[in-house]
Write a protein that holds these residues in place. Sequence first.
Motif, PDB file in Angstrom:
ATOM      1  N   SER A  72      -6.763  -2.873  -0.640  1.00 36.79           N
ATOM      2  CA  SER A  72      -5.688  -2.682   0.590  1.00 36.79           C
ATOM      3  C   SER A  72      -4.534  -3.750   0.257  1.00 36.79           C
ATOM      4  O   SER A  72      -3.367  -3.407   0.437  1.00 36.79           O
ATOM      5  N   ARG A  73      -4.727  -4.982  -0.263  1.00 31.97           N
ATOM      6  CA  ARG A  73      -3.542  -5.850  -0.593  1.00 31.97           C
ATOM      7  C   ARG A  73      -2.871  -5.007  -1.689  1.00 31.97           C
ATOM      8  O   ARG A  73      -1.350  -4.988  -1.675  1.00 31.97           O
ATOM      9  N   ALA A  75      -2.336  -1.893  -2.327  1.00 36.05           N
ATOM     10  CA  ALA A  75      -1.636  -0.748  -1.713  1.00 36.05           C
ATOM     11  C   ALA A  75      -0.464  -1.276  -0.800  1.00 36.05           C
ATOM     12  O   ALA A  75       0.414  -0.337  -0.826  1.00 36.05           O
ATOM     13  N   GLN A  76      -0.360  -2.288  -0.409  1.00 33.82           N
ATOM     14  CA  GLN A  76       0.678  -2.938   0.636  1.00 33.82           C
ATOM     15  C   GLN A  76       1.632  -3.789  -0.100  1.00 33.82           C
ATOM     16  O   GLN A  76       2.560  -4.056   0.232  1.00 33.82           O
ATOM     17  N   HIS A  78       1.038  -6.381  -2.157  1.00 33.45           N
ATOM     18  CA  HIS A  78       0.636  -7.840  -1.993  1.00 33.45           C
ATOM     19  C   HIS A  78      -0.105  -8.285  -3.448  1.00 33.45           C
ATOM     20  O   HIS A  78      -0.570  -7.347  -4.226  1.00 33.45           O
ATOM     21  N   LEU A 104      -8.451   4.302   1.862  1.00 32.27           N
ATOM     22  CA  LEU A 104      -7.184   3.749   2.276  1.00 32.27           C
ATOM     23  C   LEU A 104      -6.154   4.848   2.148  1.00 32.27           C
ATOM     24  O   LEU A 104      -4.968   4.846   2.954  1.00 32.27           O
ATOM     25  N   LYS A 109      -2.277   4.772   3.391  1.00 29.36           N
ATOM     26  CA  LYS A 109      -1.621   3.909   2.480  1.00 29.36           C
ATOM     27  C   LYS A 109      -1.437   4.820   1.055  1.00 29.36           C
ATOM     28  O   LYS A 109      -1.947   5.614   0.907  1.00 29.36           O
ATOM     29  N   SER A 137       1.482   2.338  -5.607  1.00 25.02           N
ATOM     30  CA  SER A 137       0.537   1.636  -6.229  1.00 25.02           C
ATOM     31  C   SER A 137      -0.463   2.564  -6.743  1.00 25.02           C
ATOM     32  O   SER A 137      -0.915   3.610  -6.181  1.00 25.02           O
ATOM     33  N   ASN A 171       2.572  -2.737 -10.012  1.00 29.48           N
ATOM     34  CA  ASN A 171       2.130  -2.003  -9.288  1.00 29.48           C
ATOM     35  C   ASN A 171       0.897  -1.149  -9.881  1.00 29.48           C
ATOM     36  O   ASN A 171       0.517   0.111  -9.211  1.00 29.48           O
TER      37      ASN A 171
END
Length: 276
Positions: A72-73, A75-76, A78, A104, A109, A137, A171
């Motif tokens: 999740s990080r 995909a955002q 981060h 996700l 996402k 990503s 990415n």
Amino acid sequence: MTDENNKDVLERIANALERLAPPAANPVDLSSGDAFLWDGRTPKRIAPFQPTDIDLLTGIDPQKSRLLDNTSRHAQGHAAHDVLLWGSRGMGKSALAKSVVRALQAQGKDIALIEAPSDHLETLPALFELLASTKRSFIIFIDDIGFSEGSGEPRTLRSMLEGGASQRPANVRLYITSNRRHIVSRQMSEQDDPVNPRDAVDDQLALSDRFGLRLGFHAASQDDYLAIIARYAETHGLDYDRDDALLWAKQRGSRSGRVAWQYIVELAGRADKFLA
């Protein structure tokens, strides 16, 4: 032979070669699509991308939570780790890697999975170059990786993970599964090598150290095995007998998520049901 005849022969040869040559592949749109397969030259879309529902994966809740959080990080946009999923066969390493990406995507996402066979490692820099041109990503998934003794591939992979000219772009993250905790086997012969035996071992262990997140998957306990079966049986509307389920595992010499699923397939067959 006249010039005109020479020209005709050359044209016929050129036409024949054109017919033999494979048509140029249309470039794949990496900005859309849920999953792709890298064949060493070009990514090809996998459709449909329907891994196991993440809620069905039972007995691996800590691994599920940590991998979902890391993905999740990423995909955002981060900070996120490359991941090594290691351990017992059939305990959901591959299924989890794919399922977290799908979960996700279902949340909206913008992330995709690219599956790359382990025998195409030397071609990954070309894939990195393609992926670096997009803002999306990506998870590059390499399943069941292993190296032959004396192979230079471990160092190639290390270079991709950290510090080399072929380092993966920001990415992209690598998710790799292996039956071994350190990926490369440690042979007893290393201890007998009179030339820097400690260096040889350290060189191998340095590969697994490059993964910021390492998740272990261990053989299922009897309770975990039965819990997996119960979850699958409930989802697919099947009845099962505890003793029969345990006998199934005993006959196969293993308790794992894979063996549990095979038992569910058997139950569905007995009940004349179809499993998608």
